[in-house]
Scaffold this motif. Structure first.
Motif, PDB file in Angstrom:
ATOM      1  N   GLU A 172      -1.385  -0.626  -4.346  1.00  0.00           N
ATOM      2  CA  GLU A 172      -2.462   0.365  -4.447  1.00  0.00           C
ATOM      3  C   GLU A 172      -2.026   1.654  -3.764  1.00  0.00           C
ATOM      4  N   GLY A 173      -2.382   2.756  -4.366  1.00  0.00           N
ATOM      5  CA  GLY A 173      -2.163   4.042  -3.727  1.00  0.00           C
ATOM      6  C   GLY A 173      -3.480   4.545  -3.162  1.00  0.00           C
ATOM      7  N   TYR A 174      -3.412   5.083  -1.960  1.00  0.00           N
ATOM      8  CA  TYR A 174      -4.624   5.621  -1.327  1.00  0.00           C
ATOM      9  C   TYR A 174      -4.360   6.999  -0.744  1.00  0.00           C
ATOM     10  N   ALA A 175      -5.396   7.800  -0.733  1.00  0.00           N
ATOM     11  CA  ALA A 175      -5.344   9.024   0.055  1.00  0.00           C
ATOM     12  C   ALA A 175      -5.286   8.577   1.516  1.00  0.00           C
ATOM     13  N   LEU A 230       0.843  -1.205   0.000  1.00  0.00           N
ATOM     14  CA  LEU A 230       0.000   0.000   0.000  1.00  0.00           C
ATOM     15  C   LEU A 230       0.872   1.247   0.000  1.00  0.00           C
ATOM     16  N   TYR A 231       0.438   2.254  -0.717  1.00  0.00           N
ATOM     17  CA  TYR A 231       1.103   3.555  -0.719  1.00  0.00           C
ATOM     18  C   TYR A 231       0.106   4.582  -0.209  1.00  0.00           C
ATOM     19  N   LEU A 280      -0.193   7.263  -5.669  1.00  0.00           N
ATOM     20  CA  LEU A 280      -0.757   6.557  -6.825  1.00  0.00           C
ATOM     21  C   LEU A 280       0.346   6.207  -7.822  1.00  0.00           C
ATOM     22  N   GLU A 281       1.220   7.159  -8.045  1.00  0.00           N
ATOM     23  CA  GLU A 281       2.312   6.950  -8.997  1.00  0.00           C
ATOM     24  C   GLU A 281       3.276   5.856  -8.500  1.00  0.00           C
TER      25      GLU A 281
END
Ligand code: F6R
Length: 365
Positions: A251-254, A224-225, A236-237
């Motif tokens: 996965e990128g998350y806020a 997770l990012y 996200l990048e």
């Protein structure tokens, strides 16, 4: 032409101080210390009611960062969507709207279709492209070129940081024209931008420490990012880079979305990469990081000296970036996430320049 590098991707990562420097030189004026636009790029920023941005993949993430900049410096509402959605959703567009299209190749089919839709609906189209002879460049009203030079590796690296550089300068221009950014403030932002290539060289010196994390990351099934504000698109990048070249699910998350679902995934087996320069939302991100730590999550924190001192949490690793003005941090923080993905994929023996199933230029929809 890879020179001493094993892969084009490595060469292109290392070229960033130079090509970002070259790009920013074209968009800033040394004498006045202000931003400028290349000849032929004139936009009536004052008349704009709205900016719409469209792009795909990494170029889309550059657009997400630009949204923060345009809103902050120029107080223009910005809407952004991936081109494959934008082109089909019959979006109503303002009469005085500007469409900004972002593309390295200038040939991405969905992005080109989004551009044509915008033109048909009365938008002025400004494209940020790396290939000036491309279809997207030819069909735009104005072209703001990125001076990244040819990008060969399928995963976009130097084109991305050059896109950010150009978009930052465009946002400063817009802010000045609309009277929402004072000259002293603009000069401070130009200074910050000009400092980036040197800081990128410093960041590259952390490569060995980043490479040392590859073995551990290579064992993960999911990564997770997390990031907040302009660091959210960097999350996200980072996730996109890792998944496309190492095939590890990422996965990128806020950061603030963590508790709305993804926190259920956290255990010792899921590395969590937190992108958090010490900016105005740092403390919020750190409290999200504490939630991860409390559930046994293994954290890699990418921050600066102050952030490292204040985080107060045991991490698996902390990558300490040089100090940088928060508004330009995304341009600098692209490097550690690129290097992390690169070294993990190389450690795993993957073909980083030619990942399976991917093409450099996606000319089919
Ligand atoms: C990811 C990557 C792709 C491209 C996307 C758009 O590393 O390279 O996501 O960013 O295919 O390509 P361009 O910028 O050529 O329109």
């Amino acid at each position: 032409e890879k020179g001493n590098y094993r892969h084009f991707m490595a060469k292109e990562i290392h070229e960033q101080p130079e090509v970002v420097g070259r790009t920013l030189a074209a968009y800033t004026d040394m004498a006045s210390g202000l931003s400028r636009l290349p000849d032929g790029v004139d936009v009536d920023w004052k008349a704009l009611s709205r900016i719409t941005i469209t792009a795909c993949g990494t170029a889309y993430y550059a657009g997400l960062v630009a949204k923060y900049w345009f809103e902050r410096f120029a107080r223009i509402p910005v809407e952004i969507d991936v081109a494959s959605e934008f082109r089909y959703r019959d979006a109503p567009l303002d009469e005085n709207g500007l469409m900004i299209v972002i593309s390295q190749s200038g040939e991405t089919a969905d992005t080109l279709a989004g551009l044509r839709y915008a033109k048909e609906h009365g938008q002025r189209v400004l494209s940020v492209v790396n290939v000036p002879t491309s279809s997207i460049a030819r069909e735009s009203h104005a072209v703001a070129q990125t001076l990244a030079g040819p990008e060969i590796g399928v995963a976009s690296t130097k084109a991305f940081t050059c896109q950010l550089t150009v978009l930052f300068a465009l946002a400063l221009q817009a802010g000045r024209a609309r009277g929402s950014l004072s000259e002293p403030n603009e000069r401070a932002m130009v200074d910050a931008l000009v400092s980036v290539p040197g800081l990128m060289n410093e960041a590259i010196r952390h490569e060995a420490a980043i490479k040392a994390l590859a073995r551990d990351l290579s064992k993960a099934r999911d990564v997770l990012y997390l990031g907040r504000g302009p660091s959210y698109p960097m999350a996200l990048e980072g996730a996109l880079k890792l998944k496309e070249i190492s095939y590890i699910h990422a996965e990128g998350y806020a950061a603030g979305e963590l508790k709305h679902g993804p926190i259920a995934l956290i255990d010792e087996s899921v590395p969590v990469i937190v992108v958090a320069p010490h900016d105005e939302v740092f403390e919020k991100t750190i409290s999200n990081m504490q939630e991860v730590a409390a559930r046994g999550g293994r954290i890699i924190l990418i921050t600066d000296q102050k952030g490292a001192e204040e985080a107060g949490i045991e991490t698996m690793a902390t990558i300490v970036m040089p100090d940088v003005a928060p508004m330009v941090a995304p341009i600098l923080y692209a490097l550690p996430v690129q290097m992390l993905a690169y070294h993990t994929a190389v450690f795993m023996g993957k073909d980083v320049d030619q990942p399976r199933n991917l093409a450099k230029s996606v000319t089919v929809e």
